[in-house]
Design an enzyme around this catalytic site. Structure first.
Site, PDB file in Angstrom:
ATOM      1  N   ASP A   1      18.812 109.219  53.518  1.00 52.18           N
ATOM      2  CA  ASP A   1      19.864 108.405  52.866  1.00 52.18           C
ATOM      3  C   ASP A   1      20.892 107.879  53.861  1.00 52.18           C
ATOM      4  OD1 ASP A   1      18.809 108.563  50.314  1.00 52.18           O
ATOM      5  OD2 ASP A   1      20.028 110.275  49.720  1.00 52.18           O
TER       6      ASP A   1
ATOM      7  N   HIS B   1      24.951 108.579  37.176  1.00 52.78           N
ATOM      8  CA  HIS B   1      24.100 109.406  36.330  1.00 52.78           C
ATOM      9  C   HIS B   1      25.008 109.935  35.224  1.00 52.78           C
ATOM     10  CE1 HIS B   1      22.178 109.953  40.337  1.00 52.78           C
ATOM     11  NE2 HIS B   1      21.056 110.036  39.682  1.00 52.78           N
TER      12      HIS B   1
ATOM     13  N   MET C   1      24.851  99.452  36.581  1.00 51.30           N
ATOM     14  CA  MET C   1      23.653 100.285  36.404  1.00 51.30           C
ATOM     15  C   MET C   1      24.054 101.694  36.002  1.00 51.30           C
ATOM     16  SD  MET C   1      21.868 102.861  38.181  1.00 51.30           S
ATOM     17  CE  MET C   1      21.279 102.861  39.876  1.00 51.30           C
TER      18      MET C   1
ATOM     19  N   LYS D   1       9.265 107.297  44.443  1.00 47.81           N
ATOM     20  CA  LYS D   1       9.524 108.071  45.667  1.00 47.81           C
ATOM     21  C   LYS D   1       8.287 108.947  45.893  1.00 47.81           C
ATOM     22  CE  LYS D   1      13.101 110.997  47.755  1.00 47.81           C
ATOM     23  NZ  LYS D   1      14.319 111.778  47.548  1.00 47.81           N
TER      24      LYS D   1
ATOM     25  N   ASP E   1      27.093 112.681  36.539  1.00 47.72           N
ATOM     26  CA  ASP E   1      28.105 112.393  37.575  1.00 47.72           C
ATOM     27  C   ASP E   1      29.433 112.147  36.877  1.00 47.72           C
ATOM     28  OD1 ASP E   1      26.004 112.251  39.390  1.00 47.72           O
ATOM     29  OD2 ASP E   1      25.921 110.058  39.336  1.00 47.72           O
TER      30      ASP E   1
ATOM     31  N   ASP F   1      17.768  99.754  45.824  1.00 46.61           N
ATOM     32  CA  ASP F   1      18.533 100.831  46.461  1.00 46.61           C
ATOM     33  C   ASP F   1      18.442 100.666  47.972  1.00 46.61           C
ATOM     34  OD1 ASP F   1      19.272 101.924  44.065  1.00 46.61           O
ATOM     35  OD2 ASP F   1      18.174 103.813  44.308  1.00 46.61           O
TER      36      ASP F   1
ATOM     37  N   ASP G   1      14.429 113.372  53.395  1.00 47.33           N
ATOM     38  CA  ASP G   1      15.131 112.248  52.776  1.00 47.33           C
ATOM     39  C   ASP G   1      16.547 112.128  53.359  1.00 47.33           C
ATOM     40  OD1 ASP G   1      16.093 110.397  51.002  1.00 47.33           O
ATOM     41  OD2 ASP G   1      16.157 111.766  49.290  1.00 47.33           O
TER      42      ASP G   1
ATOM     43  N   GLU H   1      12.097 103.743  39.569  1.00 47.01           N
ATOM     44  CA  GLU H   1      12.270 103.972  41.015  1.00 47.01           C
ATOM     45  C   GLU H   1      11.202 104.950  41.509  1.00 47.01           C
ATOM     46  OE1 GLU H   1      16.265 105.048  42.024  1.00 47.01           O
ATOM     47  OE2 GLU H   1      15.687 105.831  43.987  1.00 47.01           O
TER      48      GLU H   1
ATOM     49  N   GLU I   1      13.519 101.521  46.778  1.00 42.75           N
ATOM     50  CA  GLU I   1      14.513 102.062  47.724  1.00 42.75           C
ATOM     51  C   GLU I   1      13.932 102.078  49.131  1.00 42.75           C
ATOM     52  OE1 GLU I   1      16.912 105.452  46.680  1.00 42.75           O
ATOM     53  OE2 GLU I   1      16.592 106.344  48.662  1.00 42.75           O
TER      54      GLU I   1
ATOM     55  N   HIS J   1      12.598 105.440  50.425  1.00 45.37           N
ATOM     56  CA  HIS J   1      11.411 105.966  49.757  1.00 45.37           C
ATOM     57  C   HIS J   1      10.142 105.316  50.280  1.00 45.37           C
ATOM     58  CE1 HIS J   1      14.085 107.192  46.073  1.00 45.37           C
ATOM     59  NE2 HIS J   1      14.491 107.710  47.222  1.00 45.37           N
TER      60      HIS J   1
ATOM     61  N   ASP K   1      22.370 103.202  47.965  1.00 47.22           N
ATOM     62  CA  ASP K   1      22.069 104.578  47.547  1.00 47.22           C
ATOM     63  C   ASP K   1      21.932 105.419  48.809  1.00 47.22           C
ATOM     64  OD1 ASP K   1      21.477 106.845  46.208  1.00 47.22           O
ATOM     65  OD2 ASP K   1      19.486 106.246  45.535  1.00 47.22           O
TER      66      ASP K   1
HETATM   67  C1  GCO Z   1      16.982 110.171  45.532  1.00 43.45           C
HETATM   68  C2  GCO Z   1      17.045 108.965  44.621  1.00 43.45           C
HETATM   69  C3  GCO Z   1      18.218 109.010  43.675  1.00 43.45           C
HETATM   70  C4  GCO Z   1      18.082 107.944  42.579  1.00 43.45           C
HETATM   71  C5  GCO Z   1      19.124 108.166  41.551  1.00 43.45           C
HETATM   72  C6  GCO Z   1      19.160 107.081  40.521  1.00 43.45           C
HETATM   73  O1  GCO Z   1      16.253 110.088  46.514  1.00 43.45           O
HETATM   74  O2  GCO Z   1      17.634 111.170  45.247  1.00 43.45           O
HETATM   75  O3  GCO Z   1      17.098 107.818  45.413  1.00 43.45           O
HETATM   76  O4  GCO Z   1      19.396 108.822  44.400  1.00 43.45           O
HETATM   77  O5  GCO Z   1      18.191 106.666  43.078  1.00 43.45           O
HETATM   78  O6  GCO Z   1      18.879 109.390  40.934  1.00 43.45           O
HETATM   79  O7  GCO Z   1      18.213 107.281  39.573  1.00 43.45           O
HETATM   80 MN    MN Z   2      17.588 105.850  44.865  1.00 38.31          MN
HETATM   81 MN    MN Z   3      16.560 108.240  47.502  1.00 32.25          MN
END
Ligand code: GCO
Ligand code: MN
Ligand code: MN
Length: 388
Positions: free
Chosen positions: A258, A55, A89, A184, A58, A246, A256, A182, A218, A221, A288
């Site tokens: 991850d 990002h 990316m 979610k 980041d 992702d 969430d 993306e 993702e 998601h 991700d």
């Molecule tokens: C989340 C998202 C993020 C995006 C990222 C890229 O659930 O926080 O997956 O990780 O993928 O912001 O745009």
């Molecule tokens: Mn993501």
């Molecule tokens: Mn995510």
């Protein structure tokens, strides 16, 4: 014994925010010390990643001076050169700063919408400066807690207007860039607009430059939405829209998470990897995800290596599945076609329709055939558990 060493052509990537995640959650503070973007790149080099994504913030803090910005870029560029990592990316953070508390492109406040566009154009410039070809748009704050606050049709129109603007910007700048949207369903908002990959695909068809825009599905998601992830990926792929992916894991019905790729639903991960490899998906395999909060940076490396290793093991299993005689004979039996129905199937014609309406079918006989899916699935399980 296979060593499962990643190769550049495997295209395994991580975001700065993934291995750089410091373990903060809504109930507790950071437990790992901060690392600079350059330090994260060296760490990714150690675990065998091909690329690093970021990002805008980041890499460059939102309030950095131009002097600070140049210094960070210089160190980051050096780390990329030293490790050979690339930046496939980039994306923009439209969710952290308080200005985005009610969304970015879909905010009711035109000043917020304008700032979000400005920030995204600058993030695109930054990504392109580091060679990115894919720009991800994840609208984490584009949603509501109460539908008294926003009209969802306005939100769709504002989102479309913003993405059209950004496509024109990239075209005007002659950037070789594609956008990946993306989806979610929720988190951080109570409900996020365009909550699944399928919604995104429908939305993309309404844009001014649909050819420049695809999706970044993702695992977590779609699992949060209770959806079969591989099916979403397949739909995107079939539509020519799988620009990025992702990878992580997630228990349905939870916050969430991850999780490390493949650590929750190994069978779903297997069919996903098999799909990507069978169709020859050539984009990044982007993890991700982040390490458990219990880990120090050695644990973070274990996590990153684990994502890669699981992917490669499942890729091996997919090859084995495709070469397994018993499995393949069941697959061809299931798909057997003696051509007798060719007369009726396929493209419509009036003659075909008339012939089909006159054709008798023995429903009971057709339905009486057992399909052997139990056996096929158990063979798959045997294979995954190493008993084949
Ligand atoms: C989340 C998202 C993020 C995006 C990222 C890229 O659930 O926080 O997956 O990780 O993928 O912001 O745009
Ligand atoms: Mn993501
Ligand atoms: Mn995510």
């Amino acid at each position: 014994m296979a060593t499962y060493q990643p190769k550049p052509e495997d295209k395994f990537t991580f975001g700065l925010w993934t291995v750089g995640n410091r373990g903060r959650d809504p109930f507790g503070c950071e437990i790992r010390e901060a690392k600079t973007p350059a330090e994260i790149v060296y760490m990714l080099g150690e675990v065998g990643a091909y690329g690093v994504n970021f990002h805008d913030n980041d890499l460059i803090p939102i309030d950095a001076t131009s002097g600070e910005t140049e210094a960070i870029k210089g160190e980051f560029r050096k780390a990329l050169k030293d490790t050979g990592l690339v930046v496939p990316m980039a994306t923009t953070n439209l969710f952290y700063d308080p200005i985005f508390k009610d969304g970015a492109f879909t905010s009711n406040d035109p000043k917020v919408r304008a700032y979000a566009l400005q920030k995204t154009m600058k993030a695109i410039d930054l990504g392109v400066e580091f060679g990115t070809g894919i720009f991800v748009l994840w609208g984490g704050r584009e949603g509501t807690e109460t539908d008294a606050s926003k009209n969802p049709v306005d939100a769709i129109k504002r989102n479309r207007e913003a993405i059209n603007f950004l496509c024109d910007y990239a075209l005007e700048k002659k950037y070789d860039l594609k956008f990946a949207l993306e989806a979610k369903p929720n988190e951080p908002r109570g409900d996020i607009y365009n909550p699944t990959t399928g919604h995104m695909l429908a939305f993309i068809a309404t844009l001014d430059h649909p050819e420049m825009v695809g999706v970044n599905p993702e695992v977590a998601h779609e699992h949060m939405a209770g959806i079969n992830f591989m099916h979403s990926v397949a739909q995107a792929w079939e539509a020519g829209k799988l620009f990025h992916i992702d990878l992580n894991d997630q228990y349905p019905g939870r916050y969430d998470q991850d999780l490390r790729f493949g650590s929750r639903d190994l069978k779903a991960a297997f069919f996903l990897v098999k799909f990507l490899e069978d169709v020859g998906y050539a984009g990044s395999r982007h993890f991700d995800a982040h390490a458990y909060r219990t880990e120090d940076y050695d644990g973070v490396k274990d996590f990153a290596r684990g994502c890669i290793r699981t992917y490669l093991m499942l890729k091996d299993k997919a090859k084995q599945w495709n070469a397994d005689k018993e499995i393949q004979s069941l697959v061809s039996e299931i798909n057997a076609d003696d051509g007798a129905m060719n007369l009726f199937l396929g493209k419509y014609s009036a003659a075909k329709a008339a012939a089909l309406k006159a054709q008798p079918f023995d429903r009971a006989a057709i339905a009486s055939r057992g399909l052997k899916y139990e056996r096929l699935d158990q063979l798959t399980i045997d294979l995954l558990l190493g008993s084949r």
